[in-house]
Design a protein around this motif. Structure first.
Motif, PDB file in Angstrom:
ATOM      1  N   LEU A 132       0.838  -1.205   0.000  1.00 50.23           N
ATOM      2  CA  LEU A 132       0.000   0.000   0.000  1.00 50.23           C
ATOM      3  C   LEU A 132       0.869   1.249   0.000  1.00 50.23           C
ATOM      4  CD1 LEU A 132      -2.842   1.188   0.111  1.00 50.23           C
ATOM      5  CD2 LEU A 132      -2.765   0.995   2.605  1.00 50.23           C
ATOM      6  N   GLU A 133       1.976   1.204   0.728  1.00 51.41           N
ATOM      7  CA  GLU A 133       2.876   2.358   0.781  1.00 51.41           C
ATOM      8  C   GLU A 133       3.503   2.620  -0.586  1.00 51.41           C
ATOM      9  OE1 GLU A 133       4.389   5.691   2.054  1.00 51.41           O
ATOM     10  OE2 GLU A 133       3.023   4.432   3.234  1.00 51.41           O
TER      11      GLU A 133
ATOM     12  N   ARG B  95      -5.833  13.966  -2.955  1.00 56.10           N
ATOM     13  CA  ARG B  95      -5.750  13.431  -1.588  1.00 56.10           C
ATOM     14  C   ARG B  95      -7.043  12.714  -1.206  1.00 56.10           C
ATOM     15  NH1 ARG B  95      -3.805  18.808  -0.137  1.00 56.10           N
ATOM     16  NH2 ARG B  95      -1.540  18.868  -0.329  1.00 56.10           N
ATOM     17  N   VAL B  96      -8.164  13.273  -1.602  1.00 56.01           N
ATOM     18  CA  VAL B  96      -9.458  12.625  -1.340  1.00 56.01           C
ATOM     19  C   VAL B  96      -9.493  11.270  -2.051  1.00 56.01           C
ATOM     20  CG1 VAL B  96     -11.950  12.730  -1.779  1.00 56.01           C
ATOM     21  CG2 VAL B  96     -10.736  14.765  -0.970  1.00 56.01           C
ATOM     22  N   ALA B  97      -9.038  11.240  -3.288  1.00 53.32           N
ATOM     23  CA  ALA B  97      -9.032  10.000  -4.064  1.00 53.32           C
ATOM     24  C   ALA B  97      -8.186   8.922  -3.388  1.00 53.32           C
ATOM     25  CB  ALA B  97      -8.497  10.268  -5.470  1.00 53.32           C
ATOM     26  N   VAL B  98      -6.992   9.297  -2.948  1.00 55.45           N
ATOM     27  CA  VAL B  98      -6.113   8.324  -2.290  1.00 55.45           C
ATOM     28  C   VAL B  98      -6.737   7.827  -0.989  1.00 55.45           C
ATOM     29  CG1 VAL B  98      -3.881   8.003  -1.137  1.00 55.45           C
ATOM     30  CG2 VAL B  98      -3.990   9.183  -3.334  1.00 55.45           C
TER      31      VAL B  98
ATOM     32  N   ALA C  98      -7.453   4.012  -0.877  1.00 54.24           N
ATOM     33  CA  ALA C  98      -6.632   3.271   0.092  1.00 54.24           C
ATOM     34  C   ALA C  98      -7.473   2.861   1.311  1.00 54.24           C
ATOM     35  CB  ALA C  98      -5.434   4.108   0.531  1.00 54.24           C
ATOM     36  N   LYS C  99      -8.762   3.253   1.255  1.00 57.03           N
ATOM     37  CA  LYS C  99      -9.716   2.896   2.304  1.00 57.03           C
ATOM     38  C   LYS C  99      -9.312   3.414   3.674  1.00 57.03           C
ATOM     39  CE  LYS C  99     -11.315  -1.063  -0.349  1.00 57.03           C
ATOM     40  NZ  LYS C  99     -10.626  -0.640  -1.582  1.00 57.03           N
ATOM     41  N   ASP C 100      -8.889   4.690   3.675  1.00 51.94           N
ATOM     42  CA  ASP C 100      -8.567   5.378   4.937  1.00 51.94           C
ATOM     43  C   ASP C 100      -9.869   5.917   5.533  1.00 51.94           C
ATOM     44  OD1 ASP C 100      -5.947   4.884   4.458  1.00 51.94           O
ATOM     45  OD2 ASP C 100      -5.511   6.865   3.656  1.00 51.94           O
TER      46      ASP C 100
END
Length: 222
Positions: free
Chosen positions: A49-50, A211-214, A218-220
């Motif tokens: 993921l990183e 940033r919203v997309a990531v 990334a399911k944050d």
């Protein structure tokens, strides 16, 4: 003539953007280039993921710079593909908005490819459009700080993803069109100032959408 003028601005904007955005296949080629570069530099595939976040950061940086260059929008059709087509559809009125959204959707299409390679082509398009439009609409409508806007935009994306795809995207285009029109009217002062403001706004807006997309991909979940 009246019927043409009466066509909803959101529909015309949607038609223009959908005509000029990149395809998921084209996004896959762009992302493959970033993966190859990553492998050459790190001597391993970007599987964690990183690793994906690092590639995503490069993509966001690229499209943010392109979006800033498009602040003087229609003056550079050779730099931003599709400008001529957008002008033909919109008559020049909302071309800047269409080009800005095109770049944000293109960016999100690439980010979807980074994190969600197994999705179908249609699902990738729906996800990319929803993230780009929801993130952009929330950022432009909000008067809060970036962190707060990101959280609200994330929730908005999740909310819209639960609805029917075609209805969702049509609603978002309508909302974006209204919001951008209001903003454009509010800052309709000297041309030179408008171009500078548009350039910096495009850059910041694209980074926030990225940033919203990531965060979503990334399911944050927060």
């Amino acid at each position: 003539m009246n019927n043409a003028v009466a066509e909803p601005e959101g529909s015309r904007l949607q038609k223009a953007v959908e005509t000029i955005v990149m395809t998921p296949a084209a996004a896959a080629k762009v992302v493959d280039g970033y993966r190859v570069t990553f492998e050459d530099k790190n001597e391993r595939k970007p599987e964690s993921l990183e690793d994906k976040r690092r590639i995503a950061a490069k993509i966001i940086g690229r499209y943010s710079k392109m979006s800033a260059a498009a602040g003087a929008a229609t003056a550079a059709p050779s730099v931003i593909p599709g400008v001529g087509t957008a002008v033909a559809i919109l008559g020049g009125g909302a071309t800047d908005v269409a080009v800005a959204l095109k770049l944000q959707v293109d960016m999100c299409m690439c980010l979807v490819e980074v994190f969600e390679t197994e999705l179908s082509t249609e699902d990738k398009k729906h996800l990319a459009f929803t993230i780009a439009l929801a993130g952009s609409a929330e950022q432009m409508a909000s008067k809060g700080g970036k962190a707060a806007v990101q959280k609200i935009a994330q929730k908005l994306v999740y909310q819209y993803l639960t609805g029917p795809a075609l209805v969702t995207i049509k609603q978002l285009f309508k909302r974006v069109s209204i919001t951008f029109t209001q903003k454009a009217m509010a800052k309709a002062i000297p041309a030179g100032v408008g171009v500078a403001f548009s350039s910096s706004t495009n850059y910041v807006l694209t980074r926030v959408v990225g940033r919203v997309a990531v965060a979503v991909l990334a399911k944050d979940v927060k």
